[in-house]
Design a protein around this motif. Structure first.
Motif, PDB file in Angstrom:
ATOM      1  N   GLY A  82      -8.642  60.543  72.448  1.00 54.06           N
ATOM      2  CA  GLY A  82      -8.991  61.878  73.113  1.00 54.06           C
ATOM      3  C   GLY A  82     -10.063  62.675  71.866  1.00 54.06           C
ATOM      4  O   GLY A  82     -11.017  63.400  72.373  1.00 54.06           O
ATOM      5  N   SER A  83      -9.749  62.615  70.816  1.00 55.03           N
ATOM      6  CA  SER A  83     -10.488  63.359  69.693  1.00 55.03           C
ATOM      7  C   SER A  83     -11.674  62.775  69.554  1.00 55.03           C
ATOM      8  O   SER A  83     -12.817  63.192  69.397  1.00 55.03           O
ATOM      9  N   MET A  84     -11.913  61.152  70.008  1.00 56.95           N
ATOM     10  CA  MET A  84     -13.267  60.595  69.743  1.00 56.95           C
ATOM     11  C   MET A  84     -14.245  60.882  70.950  1.00 56.95           C
ATOM     12  O   MET A  84     -15.500  61.093  70.750  1.00 56.95           O
ATOM     13  N   LEU A  85     -13.423  61.037  71.929  1.00 58.39           N
ATOM     14  CA  LEU A  85     -14.181  61.521  73.135  1.00 58.39           C
ATOM     15  C   LEU A  85     -14.863  62.885  73.117  1.00 58.39           C
ATOM     16  O   LEU A  85     -15.985  63.224  73.659  1.00 58.39           O
ATOM     17  N   ILE A  86     -14.365  63.681  72.195  1.00 60.68           N
ATOM     18  CA  ILE A  86     -14.776  65.158  72.027  1.00 60.68           C
ATOM     19  C   ILE A  86     -15.790  65.112  71.014  1.00 60.68           C
ATOM     20  O   ILE A  86     -16.757  65.556  71.015  1.00 60.68           O
ATOM     21  N   ALA A  87     -15.679  64.426  69.705  1.00 58.90           N
ATOM     22  CA  ALA A  87     -16.198  64.361  68.429  1.00 58.90           C
ATOM     23  C   ALA A  87     -17.433  63.551  68.489  1.00 58.90           C
ATOM     24  O   ALA A  87     -18.382  63.992  67.727  1.00 58.90           O
ATOM     25  N   LEU A  88     -17.418  62.470  69.264  1.00 57.85           N
ATOM     26  CA  LEU A  88     -18.609  61.552  69.152  1.00 57.85           C
ATOM     27  C   LEU A  88     -19.735  62.006  69.902  1.00 57.85           C
ATOM     28  O   LEU A  88     -20.965  62.007  69.104  1.00 57.85           O
ATOM     29  N   PRO A  89     -19.743  62.561  70.989  1.00 59.07           N
ATOM     30  CA  PRO A  89     -20.903  63.173  71.639  1.00 59.07           C
ATOM     31  C   PRO A  89     -21.616  64.433  70.738  1.00 59.07           C
ATOM     32  O   PRO A  89     -22.817  64.619  70.482  1.00 59.07           O
ATOM     33  N   TRP A  90     -20.530  65.293  70.211  1.00 59.50           N
ATOM     34  CA  TRP A  90     -21.196  66.578  69.407  1.00 59.50           C
ATOM     35  C   TRP A  90     -21.759  65.834  68.072  1.00 59.50           C
ATOM     36  O   TRP A  90     -22.638  66.332  67.673  1.00 59.50           O
ATOM     37  N   GLY A  91     -21.104  64.827  67.622  1.00 60.89           N
ATOM     38  CA  GLY A  91     -21.426  64.372  66.165  1.00 60.89           C
ATOM     39  C   GLY A  91     -22.901  63.788  66.195  1.00 60.89           C
ATOM     40  O   GLY A  91     -23.777  64.044  65.493  1.00 60.89           O
ATOM     41  N   VAL A  92     -23.015  62.873  67.251  1.00 54.79           N
ATOM     42  CA  VAL A  92     -24.436  62.333  67.702  1.00 54.79           C
ATOM     43  C   VAL A  92     -25.373  63.287  67.706  1.00 54.79           C
ATOM     44  O   VAL A  92     -26.440  63.128  67.324  1.00 54.79           O
ATOM     45  N   ALA A  93     -25.081  64.262  68.570  1.00 59.31           N
ATOM     46  CA  ALA A  93     -26.220  65.301  69.132  1.00 59.31           C
ATOM     47  C   ALA A  93     -26.409  65.937  67.688  1.00 59.31           C
ATOM     48  O   ALA A  93     -27.804  66.357  67.733  1.00 59.31           O
ATOM     49  N   THR A  94     -25.405  66.454  66.898  1.00 56.30           N
ATOM     50  CA  THR A  94     -25.934  67.295  65.668  1.00 56.30           C
ATOM     51  C   THR A  94     -26.609  66.435  64.836  1.00 56.30           C
ATOM     52  O   THR A  94     -27.565  66.839  64.312  1.00 56.30           O
TER      53      THR A  94
END
Length: 293
Positions: A82-94
Protein backbone atom coordinates in the motif's frame (compact mmCIF):
# COMPACT_ATOMS: atom_id res chain seq x y z
CA UNK A 1 67.16 7.61 -17.37
CA UNK A 2 67.63 9.14 -13.93
CA UNK A 3 63.85 9.44 -13.55
CA UNK A 4 63.19 5.75 -14.25
CA UNK A 5 63.83 4.52 -10.66
CA UNK A 6 61.49 7.20 -9.27
CA UNK A 7 58.77 6.23 -11.75
CA UNK A 8 59.20 2.55 -10.97
CA UNK A 9 59.09 3.28 -7.23
CA UNK A 10 55.89 5.33 -7.65
CA UNK A 11 54.28 2.52 -9.65
CA UNK A 12 55.21 0.00 -6.97
CA UNK A 13 53.74 2.26 -4.28
CA UNK A 14 50.49 2.63 -6.24
CA UNK A 15 50.35 -1.11 -6.74
CA UNK A 16 50.84 -1.73 -3.01
CA UNK A 17 48.13 0.79 -2.11
CA UNK A 18 45.77 -0.77 -4.64
CA UNK A 19 46.40 -4.22 -3.20
CA UNK A 20 45.79 -2.95 0.35
CA UNK A 21 42.54 -1.22 -0.61
CA UNK A 22 41.23 -4.24 -2.52
CA UNK A 23 42.10 -6.44 0.44
CA UNK A 24 40.20 -4.10 2.79
CA UNK A 25 37.19 -4.21 0.48
CA UNK A 26 37.25 -8.00 0.40
CA UNK A 27 37.55 -8.18 4.18
CA UNK A 28 34.60 -5.77 4.57
CA UNK A 29 32.47 -7.90 2.25
CA UNK A 30 33.45 -11.06 4.11
CA UNK A 31 32.62 -9.50 7.50
CA UNK A 32 29.21 -8.33 6.26
CA UNK A 33 28.44 -11.69 4.71
CA UNK A 34 29.52 -13.49 7.89
CA UNK A 35 27.37 -11.20 10.07
CA UNK A 36 24.37 -11.77 7.81
CA UNK A 37 24.91 -15.54 7.87
CA UNK A 38 25.21 -15.57 11.68
CA UNK A 39 22.03 -13.51 12.17
CA UNK A 40 20.01 -15.56 9.68
CA UNK A 41 21.35 -18.82 11.10
CA UNK A 42 20.55 -17.71 14.65
CA UNK A 43 16.98 -16.75 13.75
CA UNK A 44 16.53 -19.92 11.70
CA UNK A 45 17.80 -22.17 14.50
CA UNK A 46 15.48 -20.75 17.15
CA UNK A 47 12.55 -19.88 14.87
CA UNK A 48 12.21 -22.99 12.72
CA UNK A 49 10.56 -25.10 15.48
CA UNK A 50 7.68 -22.59 15.64
CA UNK A 51 6.88 -22.77 11.90
CA UNK A 52 3.79 -24.82 11.06
CA UNK A 53 0.55 -24.47 9.11
CA UNK A 54 -1.22 -23.48 12.31
CA UNK A 55 1.38 -20.79 12.95
CA UNK A 56 1.07 -19.37 9.43
CA UNK A 57 -2.69 -19.65 8.89
CA UNK A 58 -4.31 -18.99 12.27
CA UNK A 59 -4.81 -15.92 14.45
CA UNK A 60 -3.14 -15.46 17.84
CA UNK A 61 -5.02 -16.69 20.88
CA UNK A 62 -4.56 -17.27 24.62
CA UNK A 63 -2.92 -13.85 25.15
CA UNK A 64 -0.80 -14.46 22.02
CA UNK A 65 0.95 -17.44 23.60
CA UNK A 66 -0.68 -19.83 21.11
CA UNK A 67 -2.09 -19.76 17.62
CA UNK A 68 -0.51 -18.10 14.62
CA UNK A 69 0.38 -14.85 12.93
CA UNK A 70 -1.85 -14.81 9.85
CA UNK A 71 -3.31 -11.32 10.56
CA UNK A 72 0.23 -10.01 11.05
CA UNK A 73 1.34 -11.38 7.67
CA UNK A 74 -1.61 -9.83 5.87
CA UNK A 75 -1.12 -6.53 7.70
CA UNK A 76 2.57 -6.37 6.76
CA UNK A 77 1.84 -7.11 3.10
CA UNK A 78 -0.95 -4.51 3.01
CA UNK A 79 1.20 -1.84 4.65
CA UNK A 80 4.23 -2.52 2.43
CA UNK A 81 2.51 -2.68 -0.94
CA UNK A 82 0.00 0.00 0.00
CA UNK A 83 2.80 2.41 0.81
CA UNK A 84 4.51 1.57 -2.48
CA UNK A 85 1.31 2.24 -4.45
CA UNK A 86 1.32 5.72 -2.94
CA UNK A 87 5.04 6.51 -2.89
CA UNK A 88 6.22 5.06 -6.21
CA UNK A 89 4.14 7.29 -8.55
CA UNK A 90 4.92 10.39 -6.48
CA UNK A 91 8.60 9.53 -6.25
CA UNK A 92 9.00 8.85 -9.97
CA UNK A 93 7.05 12.00 -10.86
CA UNK A 94 9.26 14.08 -8.56
CA UNK A 95 12.42 12.55 -10.05
CA UNK A 96 11.17 13.29 -13.58
CA UNK A 97 10.54 16.92 -12.68
CA UNK A 98 13.90 17.38 -10.96
CA UNK A 99 15.91 15.75 -13.74
CA UNK A 100 13.98 16.56 -16.91
CA UNK A 101 12.17 19.84 -16.29
CA UNK A 102 13.63 21.79 -13.35
CA UNK A 103 16.29 24.34 -14.21
CA UNK A 104 19.51 23.92 -12.20
CA UNK A 105 19.77 26.52 -9.49
CA UNK A 106 19.55 27.23 -5.80
CA UNK A 107 15.93 26.08 -5.45
CA UNK A 108 16.59 22.69 -7.03
CA UNK A 109 19.75 22.34 -4.94
CA UNK A 110 17.76 23.00 -1.75
CA UNK A 111 15.09 20.48 -2.79
CA UNK A 112 17.70 17.78 -3.42
CA UNK A 113 19.42 18.60 -0.13
CA UNK A 114 16.09 18.28 1.70
CA UNK A 115 15.38 14.92 0.03
CA UNK A 116 18.82 13.59 0.99
CA UNK A 117 18.34 14.75 4.57
CA UNK A 118 14.90 13.15 4.80
CA UNK A 119 16.41 9.83 3.70
CA UNK A 120 18.49 9.83 6.90
CA UNK A 121 15.75 10.87 9.33
CA UNK A 122 14.99 8.15 11.96
CA UNK A 123 11.76 6.26 11.37
CA UNK A 124 10.38 7.26 14.78
CA UNK A 125 10.28 10.87 13.56
CA UNK A 126 8.14 9.79 10.62
CA UNK A 127 5.95 7.89 13.06
CA UNK A 128 5.38 11.01 15.15
CA UNK A 129 4.77 12.99 11.96
CA UNK A 130 2.15 10.47 10.86
CA UNK A 131 0.57 10.53 14.31
CA UNK A 132 0.26 14.32 14.23
CA UNK A 133 -0.89 14.72 10.61
CA UNK A 134 -2.76 11.62 9.52
CA UNK A 135 -4.03 10.20 12.81
CA UNK A 136 -4.88 13.43 14.65
CA UNK A 137 -5.23 16.38 12.26
CA UNK A 138 -6.86 14.52 9.37
CA UNK A 139 -8.88 12.29 11.69
CA UNK A 140 -7.88 8.95 10.18
CA UNK A 141 -7.21 7.40 13.56
CA UNK A 142 -4.85 4.48 14.02
CA UNK A 143 -5.61 2.79 10.72
CA UNK A 144 -4.20 0.96 7.74
CA UNK A 145 -4.50 4.12 5.62
CA UNK A 146 -2.57 6.25 8.13
CA UNK A 147 0.15 3.61 8.29
CA UNK A 148 0.44 3.37 4.50
CA UNK A 149 0.72 7.14 4.15
CA UNK A 150 3.35 7.30 6.90
CA UNK A 151 5.42 4.53 5.33
CA UNK A 152 5.00 6.21 1.93
CA UNK A 153 6.52 9.39 3.37
CA UNK A 154 9.30 7.29 4.90
CA UNK A 155 10.37 5.60 1.65
CA UNK A 156 9.66 8.54 -0.68
CA UNK A 157 13.19 10.07 -0.44
CA UNK A 158 14.75 6.70 -1.27
CA UNK A 159 12.51 6.25 -4.31
CA UNK A 160 13.18 9.79 -5.54
CA UNK A 161 16.94 9.35 -5.25
CA UNK A 162 16.99 5.97 -6.98
CA UNK A 163 14.61 7.12 -9.73
CA UNK A 164 16.59 10.27 -10.46
CA UNK A 165 19.81 8.26 -10.63
CA UNK A 166 18.13 5.82 -13.04
CA UNK A 167 16.98 8.70 -15.26
CA UNK A 168 20.48 10.14 -15.19
CA UNK A 169 21.92 6.84 -16.41
CA UNK A 170 19.85 6.92 -19.63
CA UNK A 171 22.06 8.00 -22.53
CA UNK A 172 21.36 11.55 -23.83
CA UNK A 173 21.47 10.18 -27.38
CA UNK A 174 18.12 8.44 -26.73
CA UNK A 175 16.51 11.78 -25.99
CA UNK A 176 18.20 13.49 -28.92
CA UNK A 177 17.12 10.78 -31.37
CA UNK A 178 13.53 10.86 -30.15
CA UNK A 179 13.30 14.66 -30.30
CA UNK A 180 14.97 14.63 -33.70
CA UNK A 181 12.22 12.37 -35.02
CA UNK A 182 9.60 14.91 -33.97
CA UNK A 183 8.45 13.52 -30.61
CA UNK A 184 7.53 15.94 -27.86
CA UNK A 185 9.51 16.07 -24.64
CA UNK A 186 6.78 14.22 -22.71
CA UNK A 187 6.52 11.54 -25.41
CA UNK A 188 10.28 11.11 -25.22
CA UNK A 189 10.17 10.74 -21.45
CA UNK A 190 7.15 8.42 -21.43
CA UNK A 191 8.10 6.15 -24.33
CA UNK A 192 11.91 6.22 -24.33
CA UNK A 193 13.42 7.44 -21.07
CA UNK A 194 11.13 5.77 -18.52
CA UNK A 195 11.29 2.26 -20.07
CA UNK A 196 15.09 2.53 -20.20
CA UNK A 197 15.24 3.72 -16.57
CA UNK A 198 12.67 1.19 -15.30
CA UNK A 199 15.21 -1.38 -13.98
CA UNK A 200 16.93 1.28 -11.87
CA UNK A 201 13.60 2.59 -10.61
CA UNK A 202 12.60 -0.94 -9.63
CA UNK A 203 15.86 -1.25 -7.70
CA UNK A 204 14.77 1.69 -5.57
CA UNK A 205 11.34 0.11 -5.17
CA UNK A 206 12.93 -3.15 -4.00
CA UNK A 207 14.92 -1.38 -1.31
CA UNK A 208 11.85 0.61 -0.29
CA UNK A 209 9.62 -2.47 0.09
CA UNK A 210 12.20 -4.12 2.31
CA UNK A 211 12.47 -1.06 4.53
CA UNK A 212 8.70 -0.53 4.73
CA UNK A 213 8.06 -4.17 5.65
CA UNK A 214 10.51 -4.10 8.55
CA UNK A 215 9.57 -0.78 10.15
CA UNK A 216 8.20 -0.76 13.69
CA UNK A 217 8.43 2.81 14.99
CA UNK A 218 6.67 4.28 11.94
CA UNK A 219 3.58 2.08 12.34
CA UNK A 220 3.29 1.67 16.10
CA UNK A 221 1.81 5.20 16.34
CA UNK A 222 -0.25 5.12 13.16
CA UNK A 223 -1.46 1.66 12.12
CA UNK A 224 -0.52 -1.25 14.38
CA UNK A 225 -2.68 -2.66 17.14
CA UNK A 226 -1.65 -4.79 20.08
CA UNK A 227 -3.97 -7.71 19.36
CA UNK A 228 -7.04 -8.53 17.31
CA UNK A 229 -8.44 -11.93 16.34
CA UNK A 230 -10.27 -10.34 13.39
CA UNK A 231 -8.96 -9.19 10.03
CA UNK A 232 -9.38 -5.51 9.06
CA UNK A 233 -12.55 -4.81 7.10
CA UNK A 234 -11.43 -1.52 5.52
CA UNK A 235 -8.43 0.78 5.20
CA UNK A 236 -9.74 2.72 8.22
CA UNK A 237 -9.25 -0.24 10.56
CA UNK A 238 -6.05 -0.79 12.48
CA UNK A 239 -3.98 -3.89 11.68
CA UNK A 240 -1.50 -6.26 13.20
CA UNK A 241 1.97 -6.31 11.64
CA UNK A 242 4.95 -8.62 11.96
CA UNK A 243 7.53 -6.05 13.23
CA UNK A 244 5.19 -4.67 15.88
CA UNK A 245 4.08 -8.18 16.85
CA UNK A 246 7.71 -9.12 17.50
CA UNK A 247 8.13 -5.99 19.59
CA UNK A 248 5.01 -6.77 21.61
CA UNK A 249 5.98 -10.40 22.23
CA UNK A 250 9.51 -9.45 23.27
CA UNK A 251 8.70 -6.48 25.53
CA UNK A 252 5.07 -6.27 26.51
CA UNK A 253 3.78 -9.82 26.44
CA UNK A 254 2.31 -11.46 29.51
CA UNK A 255 4.55 -14.52 29.12
CA UNK A 256 7.72 -13.34 27.41
CA UNK A 257 9.78 -16.46 28.03
CA UNK A 258 6.89 -18.71 27.03
CA UNK A 259 6.61 -16.95 23.68
CA UNK A 260 10.32 -16.88 22.93
CA UNK A 261 10.00 -19.43 20.13
CA UNK A 262 7.08 -17.45 18.69
CA UNK A 263 9.24 -14.32 18.64
CA UNK A 264 11.95 -16.02 16.62
CA UNK A 265 9.37 -17.73 14.42
CA UNK A 266 7.74 -14.39 13.63
CA UNK A 267 11.15 -12.86 12.86
CA UNK A 268 11.90 -15.76 10.54
CA UNK A 269 8.60 -15.28 8.70
CA UNK A 270 9.32 -11.55 8.38
CA UNK A 271 12.74 -12.22 6.87
CA UNK A 272 11.25 -14.78 4.47
CA UNK A 273 8.45 -12.38 3.52
CA UNK A 274 10.89 -9.54 2.76
CA UNK A 275 13.12 -11.87 0.75
CA UNK A 276 10.15 -13.18 -1.25
CA UNK A 277 8.91 -9.66 -2.04
CA UNK A 278 12.42 -8.65 -3.08
CA UNK A 279 12.79 -11.80 -5.17
CA UNK A 280 9.54 -11.03 -7.00
CA UNK A 281 10.70 -7.48 -7.73
CA UNK A 282 14.15 -8.66 -8.85
CA UNK A 283 12.59 -11.18 -11.25
CA UNK A 284 10.38 -8.42 -12.65
CA UNK A 285 13.41 -6.16 -13.08
CA UNK A 286 15.38 -8.92 -14.81
CA UNK A 287 12.50 -9.55 -17.19
CA UNK A 288 12.34 -5.85 -18.08
CA UNK A 289 16.10 -5.74 -18.62
CA UNK A 290 15.89 -8.70 -21.03
CA UNK A 291 13.19 -6.94 -23.01
CA UNK A 292 15.33 -3.80 -23.27
CA UNK A 293 18.48 -5.66 -24.30
Amino acid sequence: MQHMPETSEANNLRHIMQTIMFTLFKVSVAINALALAVICGFVLYFGAPAISLEFLLESPREAMTQGGIFPCILGTIALSYGSMLIALPWGVATAIYLHEYAKPGKVVHIIRLAINNLAGVPSVVFGLFGLSLFVTMLGMGVSLLAGMLTLAALVLPLIIGASEEALRSVSPTYREASLGLGATKWQTIYRIVLPSAAPGILTGAILSVGRAAGETAAIMFTAAMFFSPLLPQSIFDSVMALPYHIYVLATAGTNIEQTRHLQYGTALVLIALVLSMNFFAIMLRSRMQRKLS
